[in-house]
Design a protein around this motif. Structure first.
Motif, mmCIF file in Angstrom:
data_model
loop_
_atom_site.group_PDB
_atom_site.id
_atom_site.type_symbol
_atom_site.label_atom_id
_atom_site.label_comp_id
_atom_site.label_asym_id
_atom_site.label_seq_id
_atom_site.Cartn_x
_atom_site.Cartn_y
_atom_site.Cartn_z
ATOM 1 N N ALA A 179 -16.250 40.233 8.815
ATOM 2 C CA ALA A 179 -15.425 39.790 7.745
ATOM 3 C C ALA A 179 -15.130 38.034 7.931
ATOM 4 C CB ALA A 179 -13.906 39.959 8.017
ATOM 5 N N GLN A 180 -15.627 37.707 8.884
ATOM 6 C CA GLN A 180 -14.942 36.314 9.418
ATOM 7 C C GLN A 180 -16.903 35.423 8.251
ATOM 8 O OE1 GLN A 180 -14.582 34.777 13.694
ATOM 9 N NE2 GLN A 180 -12.989 34.646 13.578
ATOM 10 N N VAL A 181 -18.028 36.250 9.186
ATOM 11 C CA VAL A 181 -18.717 35.586 8.253
ATOM 12 C C VAL A 181 -18.698 35.245 7.192
ATOM 13 C CG1 VAL A 181 -21.271 35.342 8.547
ATOM 14 C CG2 VAL A 181 -20.057 36.112 10.387
ATOM 15 N N PHE A 182 -18.577 36.496 6.055
ATOM 16 C CA PHE A 182 -18.602 36.618 4.038
ATOM 17 C C PHE A 182 -17.561 36.168 4.339
ATOM 18 C CE2 PHE A 182 -15.953 38.145 1.480
ATOM 19 C CZ PHE A 182 -17.278 38.357 -0.382
ATOM 20 N N PHE A 183 -15.904 35.208 5.130
ATOM 21 C CA PHE A 183 -15.376 34.780 4.472
ATOM 22 C C PHE A 183 -15.973 33.703 4.034
ATOM 23 C CE2 PHE A 183 -12.397 38.321 4.551
ATOM 24 C CZ PHE A 183 -11.946 37.874 2.768
ATOM 25 N N LEU A 184 -16.968 33.464 5.086
ATOM 26 C CA LEU A 184 -17.017 31.563 5.633
ATOM 27 C C LEU A 184 -18.034 31.106 4.840
ATOM 28 C CD1 LEU A 184 -15.624 28.965 7.691
ATOM 29 C CD2 LEU A 184 -18.012 30.017 9.345
ATOM 30 N N LEU A 185 -18.825 32.269 4.645
ATOM 31 C CA LEU A 185 -20.176 31.680 3.926
ATOM 32 C C LEU A 185 -19.566 32.015 2.479
ATOM 33 C CD1 LEU A 185 -22.989 33.887 5.171
ATOM 34 C CD2 LEU A 185 -22.394 31.035 5.372
ATOM 35 N N PHE A 186 -18.845 32.794 1.634
ATOM 36 C CA PHE A 186 -18.305 32.268 0.286
ATOM 37 C C PHE A 186 -17.738 31.108 0.386
ATOM 38 C CE2 PHE A 186 -14.202 33.478 -2.193
ATOM 39 C CZ PHE A 186 -15.053 33.185 -3.609
ATOM 40 N N LEU A 187 -16.391 30.610 0.915
ATOM 41 C CA LEU A 187 -15.412 29.820 0.987
ATOM 42 C C LEU A 187 -16.769 28.345 1.019
ATOM 43 C CD1 LEU A 187 -12.255 30.673 2.650
ATOM 44 C CD2 LEU A 187 -12.806 30.812 0.495
ATOM 45 N N PHE A 188 -17.288 28.663 1.724
ATOM 46 C CA PHE A 188 -18.156 27.573 2.219
ATOM 47 C C PHE A 188 -19.351 26.795 0.751
ATOM 48 C CE2 PHE A 188 -18.230 26.282 6.447
ATOM 49 C CZ PHE A 188 -17.266 25.294 6.745
ATOM 50 N N GLY A 189 -19.593 28.401 0.409
ATOM 51 C CA GLY A 189 -20.420 28.241 -0.703
ATOM 52 C C GLY A 189 -19.322 28.233 -2.068
ATOM 53 N N ALA A 190 -18.181 28.377 -1.729
ATOM 54 C CA ALA A 190 -17.485 27.567 -3.481
ATOM 55 C C ALA A 190 -17.403 26.136 -3.037
ATOM 56 C CB ALA A 190 -16.067 28.185 -3.509
ATOM 57 N N GLU A 191 -17.001 26.102 -2.172
ATOM 58 C CA GLU A 191 -16.815 24.127 -1.921
ATOM 59 C C GLU A 191 -18.115 23.525 -2.363
ATOM 60 O OE1 GLU A 191 -14.831 21.413 2.058
ATOM 61 O OE2 GLU A 191 -14.587 23.660 2.052
ATOM 62 N N TYR A 192 -19.231 23.797 -1.761
ATOM 63 C CA TYR A 192 -20.355 22.952 -1.866
ATOM 64 C C TYR A 192 -20.737 22.726 -3.433
ATOM 65 C CZ TYR A 192 -21.997 22.834 2.494
ATOM 66 O OH TYR A 192 -21.494 22.616 4.108
ATOM 67 N N PHE A 193 -20.714 23.907 -4.367
ATOM 68 C CA PHE A 193 -20.094 24.620 -6.147
ATOM 69 C C PHE A 193 -18.647 23.033 -5.924
ATOM 70 C CE2 PHE A 193 -19.033 26.363 -9.656
ATOM 71 C CZ PHE A 193 -20.232 26.149 -10.190
ATOM 72 N N LEU A 194 -18.401 23.166 -5.268
ATOM 73 C CA LEU A 194 -16.848 22.694 -6.533
ATOM 74 C C LEU A 194 -17.247 20.962 -6.263
ATOM 75 C CD1 LEU A 194 -14.391 22.795 -7.240
ATOM 76 C CD2 LEU A 194 -12.849 22.467 -5.753
ATOM 77 N N LEU A 195 -17.852 20.366 -4.735
ATOM 78 C CA LEU A 195 -18.413 19.123 -4.800
ATOM 79 C C LEU A 195 -19.201 18.832 -5.271
ATOM 80 C CD1 LEU A 195 -18.309 18.730 -1.011
ATOM 81 C CD2 LEU A 195 -16.656 18.044 -2.587
#
Length: 128
Positions: free
Chosen positions: A97-113
């Motif tokens: 769960a930690q890996v999934f949420f961290l990768l999802f949130l980092f991906g969303a953050e990079y997309f937003l940037l």
């Protein structure tokens, strides 16, 4: 005969072996976590409450602050709990769960940037 090679939990590498250093790590992580919560909470509150800040760039900043809250809330509470309670275990489901949420949130953050940088590019190089 049941399969005895299944993984049910992982052992994490401890930051320190002595109890005093573990408590120091807990207090440092707690300070970092509270500072991130306070900073991102203030950004979110300011953008949400002030109607003059309802522009696209501040909308992006609000979403970036919320994503940052999600990223830091994914890993730091477990690290603080491990430091405070002198444990090193994490369940397989918790790690996944930690890996999934961290990768999802980092991906969303990079997309937003990326979207923020494109917005600035359009505003500077191709103004209306």
């Amino acid at each position: 005969m049941p399969n005895s090679s299944s993984i049910s939990e992982f052992l994490l590498l401890a930051l320190a072996d002595t109890r005093q250093l573990q408590l120091l790590h807990f207090w440092l992580l707690l300070g970092i976590y509270l500072a991130a919560l306070l900073g991102n909470g203030l950004i979110s509150t300011a953008v949400a409450c002030d109607h003059r800040l309802h522009t696209p760039m501040y909308f992006f900043l609000l979403n970036l602050a919320l994503l940052d809250l999600g990223c830091i809330s994914t890993t730091l509470p477990k690290a603080m709990a491990n430091a405070l309670w002198n444990t090193r275990h994490i369940s397989y489901a918790g790690c996944a769960a930690q890996v999934f949420f961290l990768l999802f949130l980092f991906g969303a953050e990079y997309f937003l940037l990326t979207m923020m940088s494109y917005d600035r590019y359009v505003a500077i190089c191709k103004p209306l």
